[in-house]
Enzyme design. Structure first.
Site, short mmCIF file in Angstrom:
data_model
loop_
_atom_site.label_atom_id
_atom_site.label_comp_id
_atom_site.label_asym_id
_atom_site.label_seq_id
_atom_site.Cartn_x
_atom_site.Cartn_y
_atom_site.Cartn_z
CB ALA A 74 -0.90 0.00 1.24
CE LYS A 75 3.57 6.11 -4.74
NZ LYS A 75 4.95 5.68 -4.53
CB THR A 76 0.81 4.18 3.52
OG1 THR A 76 0.12 2.99 3.15
CG2 THR A 76 0.09 4.87 4.65
CE1 TYR A 99 7.64 6.74 -1.00
CE2 TYR A 99 5.59 5.94 -0.06
CZ TYR A 99 6.50 5.95 -1.09
OH TYR A 99 6.31 5.16 -2.20
#
Length: 312
Positions: free
Chosen positions: A160-162, A166
């Site tokens: 999941a690109k959360t 980052y």
């Protein structure tokens, strides 16, 4: 180049087109405090048919999928988000650009649970050149293996690109830059190669191409998938489920990064160890050329991967 130096005027937020300087959120927004947002990084390229968004459908599918582990339901359809994105590009008069859709838990109450908070969404687009520098596309970049490890998918979902995740990328990338490198490589908790802070990584050895598999706690990159497809179409053997040790980086014939921002960027050195002959290798160059020929529509291949702004 900072945003204030760019000729961009409009952002879409929650169903409305707002002036760039008015695209604001409350300081008590849940996503600001707890990193509860999901996003995509997408590129549109200038073509002889006008700007074309590359693999928009796949990015949009991943945006919705990224929200699922967080019980985040995006309150707009794919068709609505597509039209909003196309209109943002038109209103900002962009021929090529980077596109950032983001969905996040918004403002209502503040506690770890987001259950009382709305899901807000915004889409912005702006001109953005080569992520790691124009010269890097030809000359390659110097990287270091970071002391920071990539979190495991058993801890936080890695596919999941959360937004909050980052922070891990920031720590690794800034450590590299403080030490004089352009970018980092991050190992997973087992000590195997995972990815870059914002890129997937490929290794070339004896003409074979390897890239870490999803079990190595990587993001399943869309540019990664593109390059795997292009490589196989050109007859290369590709292991896309590889386990790569740190030491294998130093003995590789070629290394390169892929990503929507980084595109296809060669790696020249790892920890000051020269990779190959210290320049962009022949396999990297072939795949890089194939990638740019594709996205700039110098070839008619994979027409299904493009959404043309002026034809919608």
């Amino acid at each position: 180049m900072g945003f204030d130096d760019m000729d961009v005027s409009t952002i879409w937020m929650n169903g409305e087109y707002v002036d760039w300087e008015d695209a604001k959120i409350h300081v008590l927004t849940h996503g600001l405090h707890y990193g509860t947002g999901v996003f995509e990084g997408v590129r549109a390229y200038s073509t002889d048919r006008g700007p074309a968004i590359f693999r928009w459908e796949e990015h949009l599918e991943r945006l919705y999928a990224s929200g699922k582990p967080y019980n985040m339901e995006i309150p707009y359809s794919e068709e609505e988000l597509t039209e909003a994105t196309l209109e943002v590009i038109r209103r900002n008069d962009l021929e090529s650009c980077y596109i950032r859709p983001i969905a996040y838990y918004g403002y209502d109450s503040l506690g770890v649970s987001p259950q009382d908070n709305p899901t807000d969404i915004a889409i912005a687009a702006w001109p953005w050149g080569a992520y790691l520098g124009e010269e890097a596309l030809e000359q390659g970049v110097d990287v270091m293996v970071s002391s920071w490890r990539k979190h495991a998918s058993s801890q936080i979902p890695t596919n999941a690109k959360t937004t909050g995740l980052y922070v891990n990328s920031l720590l690794a990338g800034e450590e590299a830059r403080r030490n004089g490198y352009t970018e980092a490589i991050v190992l997973n908790k087992e000590g195997n190669v995972a990815e870059g802070p914002g890129e997937n990584i490929f290794l070339v050895r004896d003409g074979k191409i390897l890239t870490p598999g999803l079990s190595q706690s990587i993001l399943d990159g869309i540019t990664r998938d593109t390059v795997i497809t292009l490589a196989r179409e050109r007859g290369y053997e590709v292991d896309d489920n590889a386990t790569i040790s740190r030491g294998e980086l130093h003995t590789a014939d070629e290394l390169f990064f892929t990503g929507s921002a980084a595109e296809v960027t060669p790696i020249r050195k790892v920890d000051n160890v020269i990779i190959g002959d210290g320049s962009r290798g022949p396999v990297t160059e072939e795949l890089q050329s194939a990638f740019f020929d594709l996205v700039e529509r110098e070839t008619d291949d994979h027409e299904e991967w493009f959404t043309y702004v002026d034809e919608q």
